[in-house]
Design a protein around this motif. Structure first.
Motif, PDB file in Angstrom:
ATOM      1  N   PRO A  84      -5.577  -1.746  -2.671  1.00 56.21           N
ATOM      2  CA  PRO A  84      -4.857  -3.595  -2.282  1.00 56.21           C
ATOM      3  C   PRO A  84      -5.185  -4.014  -1.056  1.00 56.21           C
ATOM      4  O   PRO A  84      -5.732  -5.226  -0.557  1.00 56.21           O
ATOM      5  CB  PRO A  84      -3.669  -2.753  -1.663  1.00 56.21           C
ATOM      6  N   ASN A  85      -6.209  -3.240  -0.336  1.00 59.22           N
ATOM      7  CA  ASN A  85      -7.257  -3.238   1.069  1.00 59.22           C
ATOM      8  C   ASN A  85      -8.242  -4.998   0.411  1.00 59.22           C
ATOM      9  O   ASN A  85      -7.977  -5.924   0.630  1.00 59.22           O
ATOM     10  CB  ASN A  85      -7.747  -3.102   1.610  1.00 59.22           C
ATOM     11  N   ARG A 104       0.605  -1.137   0.029  1.00 59.04           N
ATOM     12  CA  ARG A 104       0.048  -0.106  -0.025  1.00 59.04           C
ATOM     13  C   ARG A 104       1.259   1.408  -0.189  1.00 59.04           C
ATOM     14  O   ARG A 104       2.545   1.241   0.362  1.00 59.04           O
ATOM     15  CB  ARG A 104      -1.168  -0.237   1.151  1.00 59.04           C
ATOM     16  N   CYS A 160      -0.645   5.539   4.755  1.00 58.88           N
ATOM     17  CA  CYS A 160      -1.493   4.838   5.534  1.00 58.88           C
ATOM     18  C   CYS A 160      -2.276   4.464   6.788  1.00 58.88           C
ATOM     19  O   CYS A 160      -3.638   4.363   7.327  1.00 58.88           O
ATOM     20  CB  CYS A 160      -1.674   2.644   5.439  1.00 58.88           C
TER      21      CYS A 160
END
Length: 287
Positions: free
Chosen positions: A155-156, A142, A146
């Protein structure tokens, strides 16, 4: 009874809710969000969520769409209209609608605001916690901020899908040094082999989890020490217990990491105790 959403000043039926095609949150991910747990129709951890919302907006130079007091009225009205007692409330605030351009729009563009509410079956979530869940690990991929709760969650989402395909409920990101940073939608904790509670400190640009923060406060009141120090997947697998925290998961015991049992492979007493203590605090302080 149908569901209702709040979109830019109006409550509309959930199925009819929409945003403009040039909303920057939709086109560029130029937006932030918050998720509140709802207990008995009230917002859990209110100060933590409002403070994090204001910080995230400030980091992206997006204006607060209204005062905190006015926003509280909107959120409560959303809960009331949906008649949800136990559930989750989602709030998204974006930079607004403007012709598509990477740079910020010129002039005074009002922020976009979306609120939705969904019910949660607390009996089912308690049964899930009593059984425990599995997590997988995945390389950290990521962006470096964050700590800002943006809607840029690709990405999550990919990590969550990988977890789902392996029968797990969460994915823990692992950085270049081999340490767990956090989960795709939660903070990661262990009770290590020496019996110490451990979770990564937020100076590592991980998300400043509100549930994490409240639980730390609960632990201080209980006289329990926490070692805010990163741990490796190997340490997690060798730990006595593990769990995750978040508005959706609350405090959720982890009994398996990458198909390797944690401890005896069953839910441990510490995680369940902390779940109970957190829920008691959240219910007592919800607004």
């Amino acid at each position: 009874m149908g569901r209702y959403a709040y979109v830019n000043g109006s409550f509309v039926r959930h199925g009819d809710a929409s945003v403009h095609i040039e909303d920057r949150g939709y086109q560029l991910g130029d937006a932030v969000y918050e998720v509140w747990a709802l207990f008995d129709g009230k917002l859990a951890d209110p100060e933590g969520h409002f403070a994090r919302l204001e910080r995230s907006l400030g980091e992206l130079r997006i204006a607060m769409p209204m005062t905190r007091a006015a926003l509280t009225i909107v959120l409560r009205e959303a809960v009331r209209r949906n008649r949800v007692r136990e559930g989750l409330l989602y709030l998204q605030v974006g930079r607004g609608v403007a012709p598509r351009n990477h740079a910020f729009p010129d002039g005074d563009v009002p922020p976009s605001v979306v609120v939705t509410v969904s019910a949660v079956d607390r009996a089912a979530t308690e049964a899930k916690a009593a059984k425990g869940v599995a997590v997988i690990t995945t390389p950290e991929n990521r962006w470096g901020r964050c700590d800002i709760k943006t809607v840029g969650l690709l990405p999550n989402a990919l990590a969550k899908q990988a977890a789902k395909e392996r029968g797990a409920v969460e994915a823990w990101f692992v950085d270049d040094l081999g340490f767990v940073t956090e989960g795709a939608s939660s903070n990661a904790w262990i009770v290590d082999a020496e019996g110490r509670l451990r979770t990564r400190d937020t100076n590592a640009n991980i998300l400043r989890g509100v549930t994490r923060f409240t639980l730390l406060d609960v632990l201080r009141e209980e006289g329990m020490e926490v070692d805010e120090r990163p741990f490796t997947p190997a340490e997690a697998k060798a730990a006595k217990e593990a769990f995750i925290t978040g508005a959706g998961s609350l405090v959720l015991p982890v009994i398996k990491v990458d198909d390797h049992p944690v401890g005896d492979g069953v839910v441990g007493p510490m995680a369940m105790k902390l779940r109970r203590l957190y829920i008691e605090r959240a219910r007592a302080t919800a607004i």
